[in-house]
Design a protein around this motif. Sequence first.
Motif, mmCIF file in Angstrom:
data_model
loop_
_atom_site.group_PDB
_atom_site.id
_atom_site.type_symbol
_atom_site.label_atom_id
_atom_site.label_comp_id
_atom_site.label_asym_id
_atom_site.label_seq_id
_atom_site.Cartn_x
_atom_site.Cartn_y
_atom_site.Cartn_z
ATOM 1 N N LEU A 159 0.806 -1.187 0.070
ATOM 2 C CA LEU A 159 -0.112 -0.112 -0.183
ATOM 3 C C LEU A 159 0.809 1.223 -0.075
ATOM 4 O O LEU A 159 0.640 2.260 -0.669
ATOM 5 C CB LEU A 159 -0.946 -0.050 1.153
ATOM 6 C CG LEU A 159 -2.088 1.003 1.084
ATOM 7 C CD1 LEU A 159 -3.079 1.009 0.017
ATOM 8 C CD2 LEU A 159 -2.699 0.924 2.659
ATOM 9 N N ILE A 160 1.908 1.059 0.768
ATOM 10 C CA ILE A 160 2.761 2.407 0.899
ATOM 11 C C ILE A 160 3.537 2.527 -0.364
ATOM 12 O O ILE A 160 3.687 3.726 -1.030
ATOM 13 C CB ILE A 160 3.746 2.157 2.035
ATOM 14 C CG1 ILE A 160 3.084 2.494 3.348
ATOM 15 C CG2 ILE A 160 4.916 3.235 1.947
ATOM 16 C CD1 ILE A 160 4.076 1.849 4.551
ATOM 17 N N MET A 161 3.900 1.567 -1.221
ATOM 18 C CA MET A 161 4.533 1.514 -2.355
ATOM 19 C C MET A 161 3.752 2.233 -3.391
ATOM 20 O O MET A 161 4.028 2.945 -4.268
ATOM 21 C CB MET A 161 5.415 0.207 -3.059
ATOM 22 C CG MET A 161 6.771 -0.145 -2.156
ATOM 23 S SD MET A 161 7.293 -1.362 -3.002
ATOM 24 C CE MET A 161 6.054 -2.671 -3.054
ATOM 25 N N ALA A 162 2.456 1.730 -3.545
ATOM 26 C CA ALA A 162 1.513 2.305 -4.408
ATOM 27 C C ALA A 162 1.079 3.536 -4.109
ATOM 28 O O ALA A 162 1.117 4.552 -5.087
ATOM 29 C CB ALA A 162 0.090 1.542 -4.215
ATOM 30 N N LEU A 163 1.197 4.200 -2.999
ATOM 31 C CA LEU A 163 0.889 5.629 -2.711
ATOM 32 C C LEU A 163 1.918 6.363 -3.061
ATOM 33 O O LEU A 163 1.929 7.325 -3.746
ATOM 34 C CB LEU A 163 0.676 5.831 -1.226
ATOM 35 C CG LEU A 163 0.373 7.124 -0.767
ATOM 36 C CD1 LEU A 163 -0.833 7.733 -1.491
ATOM 37 C CD2 LEU A 163 -0.163 7.160 0.512
ATOM 38 N N GLN A 164 3.083 5.851 -2.923
ATOM 39 C CA GLN A 164 4.567 6.492 -3.230
ATOM 40 C C GLN A 164 4.404 6.629 -4.611
ATOM 41 O O GLN A 164 4.858 7.670 -5.149
ATOM 42 C CB GLN A 164 5.655 5.718 -2.708
ATOM 43 C CG GLN A 164 6.074 5.878 -1.154
ATOM 44 C CD GLN A 164 6.119 7.397 -0.813
ATOM 45 O OE1 GLN A 164 6.458 8.184 -1.320
ATOM 46 N NE2 GLN A 164 5.845 7.736 0.452
ATOM 47 N N MET A 165 4.069 5.654 -5.454
ATOM 48 C CA MET A 165 4.130 5.687 -7.015
ATOM 49 C C MET A 165 3.193 6.531 -7.600
ATOM 50 O O MET A 165 3.245 7.459 -8.405
ATOM 51 C CB MET A 165 3.982 4.372 -7.625
ATOM 52 C CG MET A 165 5.188 3.301 -7.293
ATOM 53 S SD MET A 165 6.881 3.833 -8.055
ATOM 54 C CE MET A 165 6.205 4.004 -9.702
ATOM 55 N N ALA A 166 2.039 6.715 -6.717
ATOM 56 C CA ALA A 166 0.866 7.743 -6.946
ATOM 57 C C ALA A 166 1.286 9.139 -6.984
ATOM 58 O O ALA A 166 1.196 10.048 -7.869
ATOM 59 C CB ALA A 166 -0.532 7.459 -6.433
ATOM 60 N N ILE A 167 1.714 9.299 -5.903
ATOM 61 C CA ILE A 167 2.692 10.667 -5.506
ATOM 62 C C ILE A 167 3.709 11.052 -6.507
ATOM 63 O O ILE A 167 3.618 12.038 -6.974
ATOM 64 C CB ILE A 167 3.034 10.787 -4.239
ATOM 65 C CG1 ILE A 167 2.009 10.795 -3.036
ATOM 66 C CG2 ILE A 167 3.924 11.989 -4.063
ATOM 67 C CD1 ILE A 167 2.355 10.492 -1.751
#
Length: 192
Positions: free
Chosen positions: A160-168
């Motif tokens: 989840l953190i990796m997905a959010l970081q990629m979105a940012i």
Amino acid sequence: MGPLDAIKTCLAKSFQFKGRASRAEFWWFIALAWMAVTAATFADQILFPIGLGQKPGVPAYIIAPILPKPLTFLAAAIAIPASITVSVRRLHDAGMSGALVLISVLMMLGYGATYRWTFSATSVVSDDPFASVETLTSNFDVTADRLQTTSPFLRFASWLIMALQMAILLLCIRPSKLSLNKYGPNPNEVPQ
């Protein structure tokens, strides 16, 4: 904006969330901060082969260091606040709220606390060199139980953190809003 201007601007605005940051400012600073932390990590490996809080002769997986190595800690302590604020200002420049960065930071702090709690039993290995094997093994049993309980959560949270970081990251690629927006004037049109 060149690399030196980006470093100066981001370090000067390390605690300033208001305003906007151009793509050049963001990418130059992130790239150079990443290189500085990486170089500090390599220097720490050479200069300080034993981490703070770690005892000589004891493998790192038995006693987790309380603090990272000093140069890495210093470089990260300088780079992290500036990276967070330049990310917020970059999202402002693209016309979005910087709250996504706050959510991401809070998720990473929660992940770190959970990870630390999961493996904390191994960091309380007795200072007594003559500690019984039962004492040491009971600490590992506690860790195994905690790991079994938190492992699915840690895996899910890391994805989840990796997905959010990629979105940012993808949102930071967006071009600047060409005119004045609610966060201020276009940084490409305003002399720094």
